[in-house]
Design an enzyme around this catalytic site. Structure first.
Site, PDB file in Angstrom:
ATOM      1  CD  GLU A  80      31.731  54.234  37.969  1.00 55.24           C
ATOM      2  OE1 GLU A  80      31.255  54.498  38.939  1.00 55.24           O
ATOM      3  OE2 GLU A  80      32.886  53.179  38.264  1.00 55.24           O
ATOM      4  CB  CYS A 133      41.395  54.606  33.770  1.00 62.78           C
ATOM      5  SG  CYS A 133      40.690  52.908  33.733  1.00 62.78           S
ATOM      6  CB  CYS A 174      32.776  43.427  32.744  1.00 65.68           C
ATOM      7  SG  CYS A 174      34.497  42.665  32.066  1.00 65.68           S
ATOM      8  CB  CYS A 180      38.431  38.812  36.839  1.00 68.45           C
ATOM      9  SG  CYS A 180      38.794  39.106  34.975  1.00 68.45           S
ATOM     10  CB  CYS A 232      37.280  42.558  38.597  1.00 67.54           C
ATOM     11  SG  CYS A 232      36.912  44.237  37.766  1.00 67.54           S
ATOM     12  CB  CYS A 250      43.317  48.762  39.738  1.00 67.06           C
ATOM     13  SG  CYS A 250      43.412  47.424  38.782  1.00 67.06           S
TER      14      CYS A 250
END
Length: 393
Positions: free
Chosen positions: A115, A128, A135, A139, A142, A366
């Site tokens: 994305e 962004c 990933c 985290c 997230c 975010c």
């Protein structure tokens, strides 16, 4: 999966070949474009540099994807280029627009999805950009971190996000005047410093004055704290640095940013202090997501101030109200608590603006990016978390 010492844990070619065997010119350095022309028999060594300059201008300054439209190139040459090469873009799977004007695209290339998000504001427009499919990290707050790492994005796929945004915004030919897309943040899916070579290659193209021509001062690279790569990023790319800090104690940061078990707060802040080019005019940004009763106390704010001052860091702090997602175990700090936290930092002479959440209604805020096509069980998420965290032990 061995991640800890790797810069590029899942290596892939810099560009993704077209399905019919043609080579994508997007993402190649200018010298590599010239080399590709010679290798394909389209140009000889004498004329390849001149042809590469022509193609560079058409691709990156004018946004042209069809060789037939490159009118200063002779027709036989255009036909030869068409047979050997493509000027690619990621496939758009879905495109959404938030009520606040934020745009999110779900993209696909090489069969995998990722994305990107465009955030318009009154004085700027920020894209962004993602650097990985999935990933490397985990985290805990997230949404993207719940995904498995599939592979690194290529330079072509990273640059392609910028070019696709320019397509959508109608911003060709490339010119600094009147741009809607003024800034780039490497804050999408993935950890940019674990895909260093492709991120570097892509940003060099973005910053090229004869092409996309975006100043390095308009580009920010965000890292969760891959300490060994931070100096290289400053020396070899030279863009602004943002660090996902999110906590000021080992106990809390180990929990919410497990990479801290590998590179602790002191080691991370020392790397920030040594970051090339950091000064009062180019401050390091510390990103700090506000989690209720986890990292948002007065004592946390005071310790954050102490750390910044003790390392003499030219810094500002972006306070990010937590953006929830289904199944997460954290809550957003109250507006009053966030305001108090910000005030403590401001009173110490450090800028601490509160970021206004954007695109929450389309899961574009975010920490919310995640391929909608991936739906997995909690047991699978826990397994992935354990696998990722084992890499830091």
């Amino acid at each position: 999966m061995t991640i800890a010492g790797a810069v590029d844990p899942v290596p892939v070619p810099r560009t993704m070949p077209a399905g019919d065997g043609r080579v994508d010119l997007v993402g190649l350095a200018r010298a590599d474009v010239a080399g590709a022309l010679v290798a394909a028999g389209v140009a000889d060594a004498r004329t390849a540099k001149m042809r590469a300059r022509q193609l560079w201008s058409w691709i990156y300054n004018r946004g042209v994807t069809e060789f037939a439209l490159m009118t200063d190139i002779a027709k036989p040459m255009r036909e030869a280029l068409e047979r050997a090469f493509v000027v690619g873009r990621p496939e758009v799977v879905t495109a959404q627009v938030s009520t606040d004007g934020t745009r999110k695209w779900l993209l696909r290339s090489g069969g995998e999805e990722y994305e990107m998000v465009f955030i318009p504001d009154h004085d700027r427009g920020t894209l962004c950009v993602s650097s990985q499919v999935g990933c490397t990290l985990n985290c805990r707050f997230c949404h993207t971190g719940t995904m498995k790492l599939v592979r690194n994005l290529t330079a072509a796929e990273i640059v392609g996000q910028v070019m696709l945004a320019r397509d959508s915004l109608g911003e060709w030919p490339s010119s600094p005047d009147g741009r809607l897309l003024t800034n780039i943040v490497m804050m999408g899916m993935g950890e940019p410093l674990y895909n260093f070579e492709n991120v570097k290659a892509a940003l060099n193209i973005v910053m090229d004055g004869d092409g996309l021509a975006l100043s390095k001062r308009r580009i920010t690279l965000s890292t969760s704290g891959v300490v060994p790569m931070m100096a290289r990023a400053g020396e070899e790319i030279g863009v602004n640095l943002a660090v996902s800090l999110h906590a000021v104690t080992k106990e809390v940061r180990d929990e919410i940013v497990p990479l801290n078990k590998r590179y602790g707060i002191q080691e991370l802040l020392s790397a920030c202090a040594a970051y090339p080019g950091a000064n009062n005019a180019r401050r390091i940004t510390f990103e700090y997501v506000m989690l209720r009763d986890k990292n948002d106390s007065d004592a946390d704010a005071e310790e954050l101030v102490r750390l910044i001052q003790s390392y003499r860091l030219p810094a500002k702090v972006n306070l990010i109200p937590f953006n929830p997602w289904p199944g997460v175990g954290y809550e957003t700090s109250t507006p009053e608590r966030i305001a108090r936290f910000s005030d403590i930092i401001y009173r110490a002479g450090i800028s601490a603006p509160v970021r206004t959440p954007r695109g929450r209604d389309i899961m574009a805020a975010c920490g919310q990016l995640k391929s909608a096509s991936e739906k997995v069980s909690r047991a699978e998420l826990d397994r992935r978390a354990a696998e990722k965290e084992a890499a830091w032990v």
